[in-house]
Scaffold this active site. Structure first.
Site, PDB file in Angstrom:
ATOM      1  N   ASP A  68       0.816  -1.226   0.000  1.00 30.18           N
ATOM      2  CA  ASP A  68       0.000   0.000   0.000  1.00 30.18           C
ATOM      3  C   ASP A  68       0.849   1.275   0.000  1.00 30.18           C
ATOM      4  O   ASP A  68       0.325   2.372  -0.194  1.00 30.18           O
ATOM      5  CB  ASP A  68      -1.004   0.011   1.170  1.00 30.18           C
ATOM      6  CG  ASP A  68      -0.384  -0.227   2.528  1.00 30.18           C
ATOM      7  OD1 ASP A  68       0.585  -0.999   2.612  1.00 30.18           O
ATOM      8  OD2 ASP A  68      -0.866   0.349   3.526  1.00 30.18           O
ATOM      9  N   ASP A 209       2.706   3.929   9.461  1.00 30.42           N
ATOM     10  CA  ASP A 209       2.798   2.507   9.779  1.00 30.42           C
ATOM     11  C   ASP A 209       3.800   2.175  10.886  1.00 30.42           C
ATOM     12  O   ASP A 209       4.961   1.865  10.652  1.00 30.42           O
ATOM     13  CB  ASP A 209       3.101   1.709   8.500  1.00 30.42           C
ATOM     14  CG  ASP A 209       1.871   1.636   7.612  1.00 30.42           C
ATOM     15  OD1 ASP A 209       1.029   2.541   7.704  1.00 30.42           O
ATOM     16  OD2 ASP A 209       1.752   0.655   6.855  1.00 30.42           O
TER      17      ASP A 209
END
Ligand SMILES: [Zn+2]
Ligand SMILES: [Zn+2]
Length: 300
Positions: A68, A209
């Site tokens: 992603d 993240d």
């Protein structure tokens, strides 16, 4: 007037894109620099819609190699090669980035050459110019991952009326003061602050993240703007912990602890249809917060 510094959110989804949200990518525009932070699938199409020319990209900062955040990279590089990109593209990423780019170039047929340089980064300054520097810090995710910090240099604004007061006319002396050095006039030491004021440079942190860790705070410290992932609502903190992600409350905690002025959260799980409910929850923990959406522009 401060130089224009703009972020364009090109994608705001987590692992799976939705009808409303593309995969991760943010563009930082400052003077002649167009710095792309992550390049998820579909990023170059998002750039077209936002009116950003691919050839204007100067640097790509990769947080980590989950799809992603990088699946748009081969496509963008192909476009740059075909479009006759003339600069040397600088790509930064965590440990393993060089090898992965080699594999990527092998996996696809690249017919045209593109000049680029890859630098693997961990903790510290990765780029410096006379206007700003970029730092990177390791984050805690399932794979090697780094966050980035854009720090504009402080500037000294000299006030002509104060120069007059001290009888400073010579331009070399003014230049010296402007570069932050003191000068001696009539046996008196004159500091830059005596004839002007220091304009603090802007700071932007990017935390994408990660589980909650010390380096989140380091990236965010005193930032004018913190961009942080907030994949889950706080009620799913177990999931966030399991997958090494942040909840909305975690992102707000980082912003509060690190004395951040404005927080923009992004990287939302596909389970959330609208970002209204996300922003509503975020406001419970941090006042100056916005939930990013695709094509949101933020001036810093
Ligand atoms: Zn992600
Ligand atoms: Zn990830």
């Amino acid at each position: 007037m401060a130089v224009k510094l703009t972020l364009t959110f090109l994608g705001t989804s987590a692992m799976v894109p939705t009808k409303e949200r593309n995969h991760q990518s943010i563009l930082l525009s400052y003077k002649t620099e167009n710095i792309l932070i992550d390049c998820g699938e579909g990023t170059q199409r998002q750039m077209r819609i936002a009116g950003i020319k691919p050839n204007s990209i100067t640097k790509i900062l990769i947080s980590h190699w989950h799809g992603d955040h990088v699946l748009g990279l081969p496509g963008l590089l192909q476009t740059l090669a075909v479009n006759g990109y003339e600069k040397t593209l600088r790509i930064y990423g965590p440990k393993g980035t060089k090898q992965r780019i080699k594999w990527m170039l092998k996996a696809f047929e690249f017919t045209r050459r593109l000049n680029f340089k890859v630098k693997e980064v961990s903790n510290g300054t990765i780029f410096k110019s006379e206007d700003f520097r970029i730092e990177s810090y390791k984050l805690e995710h399932k794979v090697p991952c780094v966050g980035y910090r854009f720090v504009e240099n402080d500037k000294i604004r000299i006030l002509p009326e104060k120069l007059k007061k001290f009888g400073i006319k010579q331009s070399p002396l003014v230049g010296k003061l402007q570069s932050g050095k003191s000068v001696i006039i009539n046996h008196k030491r004159i500091k830059p602050e005596d004839v002007g004021f220091i304009e603090k440079g802007r700071i932007i942190g990017f935390v994408l993240d990660t589980g909650l860790c010390e380096n989140c705070l380091r990236i965010a410290e005193n930032a004018d703007l913190l961009v942080s992932e907030a994949t889950f609502k706080t009620e799913l903190s177990d999931k966030a912990y399991e997958y090494s992600h942040l909840t909305i409350k975690d992102a707000a905690y980082i912003a509060t602890r690190a004395n951040v002025k404005k927080l923009v959260i992004t990287h939302f799980s596909q389970r959330y249809k609208s970002t209204n409910e996300i922003e509503r929850e975020a406001k419970e923990y941090f006042n100056n917060v916005k939930a990013a959406y695709d094509f949101l522009k933020v001036r810093v």
